[in-house]
Design an enzyme around this catalytic site. Sequence first.
Site, PDB file in Angstrom:
ATOM      1  N   ASP A  41       0.823  -1.212   0.000  1.00 11.04           N
ATOM      2  CA  ASP A  41       0.000   0.000   0.000  1.00 11.04           C
ATOM      3  C   ASP A  41       0.852   1.254   0.000  1.00 11.04           C
ATOM      4  O   ASP A  41       0.519   2.256  -0.617  1.00 11.04           O
ATOM      5  CB  ASP A  41      -0.897   0.036   1.249  1.00 11.04           C
ATOM      6  CG  ASP A  41      -1.943  -1.061   1.211  1.00 11.04           C
ATOM      7  OD1 ASP A  41      -1.977  -1.808   0.211  1.00 11.04           O
ATOM      8  OD2 ASP A  41      -2.713  -1.158   2.178  1.00 11.04           O
ATOM      9  N   ILE A  91     -11.574   9.631   4.616  1.00 10.11           N
ATOM     10  CA  ILE A  91     -11.052  10.566   5.604  1.00 10.11           C
ATOM     11  C   ILE A  91      -9.663  11.000   5.172  1.00 10.11           C
ATOM     12  O   ILE A  91      -8.926  10.242   4.552  1.00 10.11           O
ATOM     13  CB  ILE A  91     -10.924   9.978   7.030  1.00 10.11           C
ATOM     14  CG1 ILE A  91     -11.502   8.563   7.101  1.00 10.11           C
ATOM     15  CG2 ILE A  91     -11.611  10.859   8.032  1.00 10.11           C
ATOM     16  CD1 ILE A  91     -11.408   7.981   8.483  1.00 10.11           C
ATOM     17  N   LYS A 129      -7.932   2.218  13.154  1.00 11.28           N
ATOM     18  CA  LYS A 129      -8.285   2.253  11.724  1.00 11.28           C
ATOM     19  C   LYS A 129      -8.189   0.817  11.230  1.00 11.28           C
ATOM     20  O   LYS A 129      -7.109   0.303  10.980  1.00 11.28           O
ATOM     21  CB  LYS A 129      -7.357   3.172  10.937  1.00 11.28           C
ATOM     22  CG  LYS A 129      -7.810   3.315   9.493  1.00 11.28           C
ATOM     23  CD  LYS A 129      -7.057   4.410   8.770  1.00 11.28           C
ATOM     24  CE  LYS A 129      -7.635   4.686   7.393  1.00 11.28           C
ATOM     25  NZ  LYS A 129      -7.651   3.535   6.496  1.00 11.28           N
ATOM     26  N   CYS A 460      30.965 -24.086   4.019  1.00  9.96           N
ATOM     27  CA  CYS A 460      30.671 -22.959   4.904  1.00  9.96           C
ATOM     28  C   CYS A 460      31.420 -21.717   4.422  1.00  9.96           C
ATOM     29  O   CYS A 460      32.640 -21.771   4.227  1.00  9.96           O
ATOM     30  CB  CYS A 460      31.086 -23.300   6.329  1.00  9.96           C
ATOM     31  SG  CYS A 460      31.005 -21.888   7.454  1.00  9.96           S
TER      32      CYS A 460
HETATM   33  S1  IVH Z   1     -14.893   6.698   9.559  1.00 10.90           S
HETATM   34  C1  IVH Z   1     -16.636  10.109   7.292  1.00 10.90           C
HETATM   35  N1  IVH Z   1     -13.661   5.055  11.187  1.00 10.90           N
HETATM   36  O1  IVH Z   1     -10.956   4.124   6.488  1.00 10.90           O
HETATM   37  C2  IVH Z   1     -15.750   9.092   7.912  1.00 10.90           C
HETATM   38  N2  IVH Z   1     -13.299   4.800   8.850  1.00 10.90           N
HETATM   39  O2  IVH Z   1     -10.957   6.710   4.307  1.00 10.90           O
HETATM   40  C3  IVH Z   1     -16.012   7.747   7.392  1.00 10.90           C
HETATM   41  N3  IVH Z   1     -11.805   2.933   8.302  1.00 10.90           N
HETATM   42  O3  IVH Z   1     -12.915   3.579   3.805  1.00 10.90           O
HETATM   43  C4  IVH Z   1     -15.070   6.716   7.831  1.00 10.90           C
HETATM   44  N4  IVH Z   1     -11.452   2.269  10.349  1.00 10.90           N
HETATM   45  O4  IVH Z   1     -13.109   1.817   5.468  1.00 10.90           O
HETATM   46  C5  IVH Z   1     -13.868   5.425   9.909  1.00 10.90           C
HETATM   47  N5  IVH Z   1     -12.661   3.654  12.768  1.00 10.90           N
HETATM   48  C6  IVH Z   1     -12.870   4.017  11.483  1.00 10.90           C
HETATM   49  C7  IVH Z   1     -12.265   3.332  10.410  1.00 10.90           C
HETATM   50  C8  IVH Z   1     -12.499   3.770   9.103  1.00 10.90           C
HETATM   51  C9  IVH Z   1     -11.187   2.041   9.070  1.00 10.90           C
HETATM   52  C10 IVH Z   1     -11.673   2.992   6.826  1.00 10.90           C
HETATM   53  C11 IVH Z   1     -12.965   3.034   6.100  1.00 10.90           C
HETATM   54  C12 IVH Z   1     -12.819   4.117   5.064  1.00 10.90           C
HETATM   55  C13 IVH Z   1     -11.426   4.628   5.277  1.00 10.90           C
HETATM   56  C14 IVH Z   1     -11.453   6.124   5.394  1.00 10.90           C
END
Ligand code: IVH
Length: 730
Positions: A41, A91, A129, A460
């Site tokens: 990634d 986000i 996350k 070796c």
């Molecule tokens: S909130 C408006 N909370 O991260 C906010 N996203 O770009 C909406 N993700 O595709 C997302 N853990 O799949 C939020 N605790 C968390 C998250 C989370 C993973 C992922 C989600 C989204 C990406 C945000």
Amino acid sequence: MTTPDLFATPPELARHLQQLRQTLHGHAHRYYVQDAPTVPDAEYDRLFQELQALEARYPELVTPDSPTQRVGGRALEQFAPVRHAVPMLSIRTETDTQASGAQNFDARIRRELGLTEMDEPVTYVAEPKFDGLAMSLRYEQGVLVQAATRGDGETGEDVTQNIRTIGQIPLKLPGAAPAVLEVRGEVYMRRDDFEALNERQRQKIAAGAKGERTFVNPRNAAAGAVRQLDPAIAAQRPLSFFAYGLGEVTHADARGPDFASHLDLLQTLKIWGFPISALIQRALGAIELVAYYESIGRARDSLGFDIDGVVYKVDSLALQRRLGFVSREPRWAVAHKFPAQEMLTTVLAIDVQVGRTGKLTPVAKLAPVFVGGVTVTHATLHNEDEARRKDVRVGDTVIVRRAGDVIPEVVSVVLPAALPQAVDDAPEALTGLALAATPSLGHGLPGIARGPVFTMPKTCPVCGSVALREEGEADYRCTGGLFCSAQRKQSILHFAQRRAVEVEGLGDKLVDQLVDGGIIHTLPDLYRLGLTALANLDRMADKSAQNILDALQKSRQTTLPRFLFGLGVRHVGEATAKALARHFGQLDAIMDASEDQLLEVADVGPIVAKSLRTFFDQPHNREVVEQLRACGVTWPEGPPAARTPTPLGGNTFVLTGTLPTLGREQAKALIEAAGGKVAGSVSKKTSYVVAGAEAGSKLDRARELGLTVLDEAALLALLQVPVASDAPGV
Ligand code: IVH
């Protein structure tokens, strides 16, 4: 907006941008459509950011099909499109992996809310996350009617059939739920479920099944399962879910969503039956955000699932509304990433290292790369078969992985087709802007041809003795024994390490000098070192020489398990050394025990018993022990364990989830100190399962088997059970 200052958008620049877009499209296709990414990634992010930076500087070169103009992936044609009533946003990502990442977010929020230093800290919610895929679950009149992927944020794919197979997702909500409710969250695969799935896949492949494959990581396996066209197959892929937000919400009486805060919302979702991560916490101001980032960062590798950072959200929904959005991202949230655990780099050479027991390990020497929070210059290739299976060669671009304290390894070679063109093709106009941040743009190093297939040397590389690979073994071993200086050095370092007798300050550089200079030949020689010999070494002041002598003096007082482990008998790790010491009480008893007697020890099987016998049957090993004793190395000895029962003796524990205060290693150490064993998987033989937050399938399995499940408090209580009066303290 900036306009190009020096160049009237040179044609090479347009070509370079086109090249970047094509590469990114290729990566995105393999990631989103095929669920089979070929680069880490971090590499995608780097190219994406380069493209973004260039497009910001040359806006006239932005094209509508640029990957920067689209969020996420494209809907697969096989699934019906679903238009999201409320778009699924992304986000903003904070890639600064220092505390300052959290501080910047707090400062920005305060600025945008017009707060001054005099005002109170802002209340946030901090969440992991999750590294899975975003899902929107739509309930009408309390019934799950649709599950959709995020797609491009506006339109996703209808994957309802597959999502229904996830046991953790409620199909029906209690009466109190709104008439229309969209719950958003992450579908993911737990690490243990992922390992088990890949193991099943490997068996299918080995049995000749066609069209089967293993998955590169849990996220990719989860994505593959969600977008499986056959729900029956999806049902065999164990998925999990965490909710973290809402989409459309309407009440029958036309009231809007009536939560005051994000945490309030999550707590309600929990009551309605959705899984909410126990790691989600309220955090006050930047200080607590930083503390959260650090504590989750430390726990990262022991969680049951992958995360790639944390997310901070402003808790008050009123404040969230005030902050609003910039383009497609909310201003009130940010994703704060952890250092990437996989990166691309180039193989400069493949060396062969000789271990303490003579094992030859191929090691890739790498162009230095920052991964998993440290700069990595070497990565293990494990053994000849592994190096060949991965076909790693000098000059290759490879993915290196470093997670937690695990030694860095080469995951795979990245084929040239997956990489953008070589550095020398990039237009000069870019130098200093993008290239400064792009250490390896091409496949391999310019001027270095791809090397030959790796073969293990038959002698070796250090002492020249014959190297042999025994029937049924993966490793080649140097047959030189103590004649081989590499083996001698490694034995000394093993003996001197912190977990063995601990000689502080005796590192590999010093041991190299001592052995190569012929100053010491065997372990006991360490204790015969004098100040002059040490002080004459390179870069060794009198003071440091004295420190080493002091450390050696201190190490003379040790314990039986440390000493035994330090001897470096093959297959005798720390836990086995402890078990032996506890059982026999005295070193002589261990040295003289027959294989049968050794087998009576809880932790000892036939391989370990044989290895111990072989080791102590060699006169020179006994001689080393005698000389160490003669040099004043001592440890307390006791009676054999028959008369010293330990409170947990014979009990096997399995740890799962995150305990509130004890780390994984700490809990394990406490259990072992009390005579218990810690195993990795739950079976009928398990005595206790210790479960913490986010415990998963191991806990389910324990319940199925009707085993006793303990929480941390219960474990601690058990560890403190009064022991028999003649037993030593634990
Ligand atoms: S909130 C408006 N909370 O991260 C906010 N996203 O770009 C909406 N993700 O595709 C997302 N853990 O799949 C939020 N605790 C968390 C998250 C989370 C993973 C992922 C989600 C989204 C990406 C945000």
